[in-house]
Design an enzyme around this catalytic site. Structure first.
Site, PDB file in Angstrom:
ATOM      1  N   ARG A   1       0.397  14.315   6.833  1.00  0.00           N
ATOM      2  CA  ARG A   1       1.388  14.642   7.980  1.00  0.00           C
ATOM      3  C   ARG A   1       2.829  14.782   7.526  1.00  0.00           C
ATOM      4  O   ARG A   1       3.611  15.268   8.784  1.00  0.00           O
ATOM      5  CB  ARG A   1       1.371  13.950   9.195  1.00  0.00           C
ATOM      6  CG  ARG A   1      -0.293  14.024   9.763  1.00  0.00           C
ATOM      7  CD  ARG A   1      -0.505  13.307  10.891  1.00  0.00           C
ATOM      8  NE  ARG A   1      -0.213  11.855  10.515  1.00  0.00           N
ATOM      9  CZ  ARG A   1      -0.627  10.610  10.659  1.00  0.00           C
ATOM     10  NH1 ARG A   1      -0.723  10.389  11.804  1.00  0.00           N
ATOM     11  NH2 ARG A   1      -1.340   9.453  10.141  1.00  0.00           N
TER      12      ARG A   1
ATOM     13  N   TYR B   1      39.440  26.104 -17.818  1.00  0.00           N
ATOM     14  CA  TYR B   1      38.395  26.771 -18.492  1.00  0.00           C
ATOM     15  C   TYR B   1      38.587  28.118 -18.947  1.00  0.00           C
ATOM     16  O   TYR B   1      39.042  28.515 -18.329  1.00  0.00           O
ATOM     17  CB  TYR B   1      37.138  26.453 -16.912  1.00  0.00           C
ATOM     18  CG  TYR B   1      36.309  27.364 -17.232  1.00  0.00           C
ATOM     19  CD1 TYR B   1      35.384  26.752 -18.267  1.00  0.00           C
ATOM     20  CD2 TYR B   1      35.614  28.332 -16.443  1.00  0.00           C
ATOM     21  CE1 TYR B   1      33.838  27.334 -18.572  1.00  0.00           C
ATOM     22  CE2 TYR B   1      33.910  28.675 -16.662  1.00  0.00           C
ATOM     23  CZ  TYR B   1      33.686  28.475 -18.093  1.00  0.00           C
ATOM     24  OH  TYR B   1      32.328  28.697 -17.974  1.00  0.00           O
TER      25      TYR B   1
ATOM     26  N   ARG C   1      35.735  15.666  -6.353  1.00  0.00           N
ATOM     27  CA  ARG C   1      35.145  16.000  -6.734  1.00  0.00           C
ATOM     28  C   ARG C   1      34.476  14.497  -7.776  1.00  0.00           C
ATOM     29  O   ARG C   1      35.171  13.303  -8.660  1.00  0.00           O
ATOM     30  CB  ARG C   1      34.961  16.279  -7.846  1.00  0.00           C
ATOM     31  CG  ARG C   1      35.308  18.137  -7.037  1.00  0.00           C
ATOM     32  CD  ARG C   1      35.158  19.347  -7.084  1.00  0.00           C
ATOM     33  NE  ARG C   1      34.121  19.544  -8.450  1.00  0.00           N
ATOM     34  CZ  ARG C   1      34.094  21.247  -9.180  1.00  0.00           C
ATOM     35  NH1 ARG C   1      35.615  21.907  -9.148  1.00  0.00           N
ATOM     36  NH2 ARG C   1      33.853  21.088 -10.223  1.00  0.00           N
TER      37      ARG C   1
ATOM     38  N   ALA D   1      -0.605   4.254  -1.466  1.00  0.00           N
ATOM     39  CA  ALA D   1      -1.138   5.518  -2.160  1.00  0.00           C
ATOM     40  C   ALA D   1      -1.103   7.043  -1.355  1.00  0.00           C
ATOM     41  O   ALA D   1      -1.917   7.156  -2.305  1.00  0.00           O
ATOM     42  CB  ALA D   1      -2.374   4.357  -2.477  1.00  0.00           C
TER      43      ALA D   1
ATOM     44  N   LYS E   1      39.224  17.167  -9.776  1.00  0.00           N
ATOM     45  CA  LYS E   1      37.765  17.185 -10.820  1.00  0.00           C
ATOM     46  C   LYS E   1      38.582  16.104 -12.304  1.00  0.00           C
ATOM     47  O   LYS E   1      39.259  16.772 -12.448  1.00  0.00           O
ATOM     48  CB  LYS E   1      37.495  18.995 -10.513  1.00  0.00           C
ATOM     49  CG  LYS E   1      35.669  18.667 -11.500  1.00  0.00           C
ATOM     50  CD  LYS E   1      35.950  19.410 -13.149  1.00  0.00           C
ATOM     51  CE  LYS E   1      35.022  19.568 -13.167  1.00  0.00           C
ATOM     52  NZ  LYS E   1      35.251  19.849 -15.270  1.00  0.00           N
TER      53      LYS E   1
ATOM     54  N   ASN F   1      -2.300  -3.459  16.486  1.00  0.00           N
ATOM     55  CA  ASN F   1      -2.245  -3.870  14.922  1.00  0.00           C
ATOM     56  C   ASN F   1      -1.814  -3.309  14.189  1.00  0.00           C
ATOM     57  O   ASN F   1      -1.605  -1.925  13.678  1.00  0.00           O
ATOM     58  CB  ASN F   1      -2.954  -3.542  13.615  1.00  0.00           C
ATOM     59  CG  ASN F   1      -3.787  -4.105  12.307  1.00  0.00           C
ATOM     60  OD1 ASN F   1      -2.586  -4.674  12.170  1.00  0.00           O
ATOM     61  ND2 ASN F   1      -4.590  -3.551  11.656  1.00  0.00           N
TER      62      ASN F   1
ATOM     63  N   LEU G   1       0.786  -0.722   0.141  1.00  0.00           N
ATOM     64  CA  LEU G   1      -0.397  -0.381   0.392  1.00  0.00           C
ATOM     65  C   LEU G   1       0.162   1.138  -0.335  1.00  0.00           C
ATOM     66  O   LEU G   1       1.470   1.383   1.101  1.00  0.00           O
ATOM     67  CB  LEU G   1      -0.851  -0.167   1.181  1.00  0.00           C
ATOM     68  CG  LEU G   1      -1.492  -1.183   0.833  1.00  0.00           C
ATOM     69  CD1 LEU G   1      -2.656  -0.773   3.216  1.00  0.00           C
ATOM     70  CD2 LEU G   1      -2.535  -1.537   0.092  1.00  0.00           C
TER      71      LEU G   1
END
Length: 451
Positions: A16, A387, A333, A11, A351, A170, A9
């Site tokens: 809360r 870069y 990284r 669904a 990296k 239960n 179950l």
């Protein structure tokens, strides 16, 4: 094992939780709650597993994929109504069906198997998994008759004062004769405080029809914990963390302070590895044998070889070889490959780079988008300048090269075998093997300048 089915179950919206994330997808030790349930059920080899989805159906299906079949509960009209949605898949089958909640991540395959075994030994039409709760508030109560047999299950909201004193609760997990389950569900009404169709009402209907109802009480109440809010989520996390940590300690791993150590349920650790406090092993991280990890170290989705030491550092989505030393305060990284016997020292960032066996970057360096060979020395303050503001470029450093302090390697560039780059150089052109490259202005002293 044949003619056994499972209905999970999943669904409910979980209001809360007060979260944008669908309730059963909240993780416990790195894995969504519903995935914990599916994994434990899958161990037992059921013929079919049907997950009932509703709110967030698409994201649940994305998580579970083809591990299960699905049925959709369009309206949230209670647990009985939810199980009825599986009728198209299971309604005509003979056998035993287990019904479980997708928010019970601590439930184990052993307990599910024990429930099945008890159900079949008792030749019952329905069997309830129960537990003893010192504080049963919010749980359905197990009402037994004078002979100790299950009479009915009453929800907390509908219980009398006397029934609320009952401590056998239960857990929301059941076994049913599959044919009786779907036939009886059609008789369940919604005359209750919530106006919903309760699955436990099947028990009372079967009892009145003279069918055998059994109950199997597990010795572990905490295993049956249902997670409905963030408080319960933290409780489940603590229990699961303790369970995982105890498993690894019993398998030959030393945890100096288990309370301050986080290990994902998907992680693995070799024998005689020592984990210091403040360490987090996240996702499918693999740690080899004889390693020292921590303190204050975070490793995510990475593979670490044998005999490696990683202190006060971060490693993400990378592979680290054996006999490697990393840290303190290093950052590995994603998409990095660190070879055997490599040294990555303090305040070094790597990296998307490869470092071959025996290479060293001992302190204060950045290595990004680089292919570094074996036995390369990357000195203090050296940087691969990868870069240009728009694109990333590769720096290649071949075996045995020596990169001096505060050198800038402007990619794309290749440093040949056993070449030397002088300290303070800014390298813009390839350096041939065994050459010394100096790229800096000549020193000039202006005597008397200050005066």
């Amino acid at each position: 094992m044949s003619n056994r089915y499972a209905v999970i179950l999943a669904a409910g919206q979980g209001t809360r939780m007060k979260s944008k994330l669908y309730k059963v997808l909240h993780p416990v030790c790195g894995k969504p709650m519903v995935q914990h349930v599916v994994d434990q059920v899958s161990v037992l080899g059921f013929d079919e597993i049907v997950t009932i989805v509703g709110f967030g159906a698409d994201v649940v299906q994305e998580q579970l994929g083809e591990q299960v079949e699905y049925a959709v509960q369009e309206q949230q009209l209670g647990t009985g109504h939810a199980v009825m949605q599986a009728e198209a898949v299971l309604g005509e089958k003979k056998g035993t069906t287990v019904v479980l909640c997708g928010d019970t991540p601590l439930l184990t395959a052993k307990t599910i198997q024990d429930l099945l075994t008890h159900h079949e030994q008792e030749s019952a039409k329905a069997t309830v998994l129960t537990a003893h709760a010192e504080d049963p508030s919010g749980y359905g109560r197990i009402v037994r008759n004078q002979e100790g047999l299950v009479e009915r299950i009453v929800e907390h909201k509908d219980a009398t004062v006397e029934e609320k004193e009952i401590k056998e609760i239960n857990t929301g997990t059941y076994c049913f004769d599959n044919e009786f389950l779907f036939n009886t569900l059609k008789k369940v009404g919604n005359d209750n405080a919530q106006g919903e169709y309760y699955l436990p009402d099947v028990i009372e209907i079967l009892k009145k029809a003279g069918e055998t109802i059994a109950a199997y009480q597990t010795s572990s109440f905490e295993e049956t914990l249902g997670v409905n809010d963030r408080v319960a989520l933290s409780q489940a996390e603590a229990i699961m963390k303790r369970r995982i940590n105890e498993k690894w300690m019993r398998n030959g791993v030393t945890l100096i302070d288990p309370e301050q150590t986080y290990i994902s349920v998907e992680a693995s650790i070799g024998q005689d590895t020592v984990i210091y406090p403040g360490t987090s092993l996240i996702g499918k991280t693999e740690i080899g044998s004889d390693c020292i990890i921590g303190p204050q170290t975070e490793i995510k989705q990475s593979k670490i070889g044998n005999g490696t030491v990683i202190r006060q550092s971060v490693v993400y989505d990378s592979e680290v070889g054996s006999q490697v030393s990393i840290g303190p305060f290093a950052h590995i990284r994603p998409n990095s490959e660190i070879g055997d016997d490599v040294r990555i020292g303090n305040f070094v960032e790597v990296k998307k780079s490869t470092l071959g066996k025996g290479s060293k970057a001992s302190h204060l360096s950045y290595i990004g988008d680089a292919d570094i060979g074996e036995n390369v020395n990357f000195s203090c303050g050296a940087v691969t300048v990868n870069y240009d503001g728009k694109n990333k470029f590769l720096t290649k450093i071949e075996d045995g090269a020596f990169i001096g302090c505060n050198a800038n390697l402007i990619a794309p560039v290749t440093i040949g075998k056993h070449a030397l780059v002088a300290a303070g150089s800014t390298i813009t052109d390839n350096v041939p093997g065994e050459a010394l490259s100096i790229a800096r202005a000549r020193q000039t002293n202006k005597e008397g300048y200050v005066k």
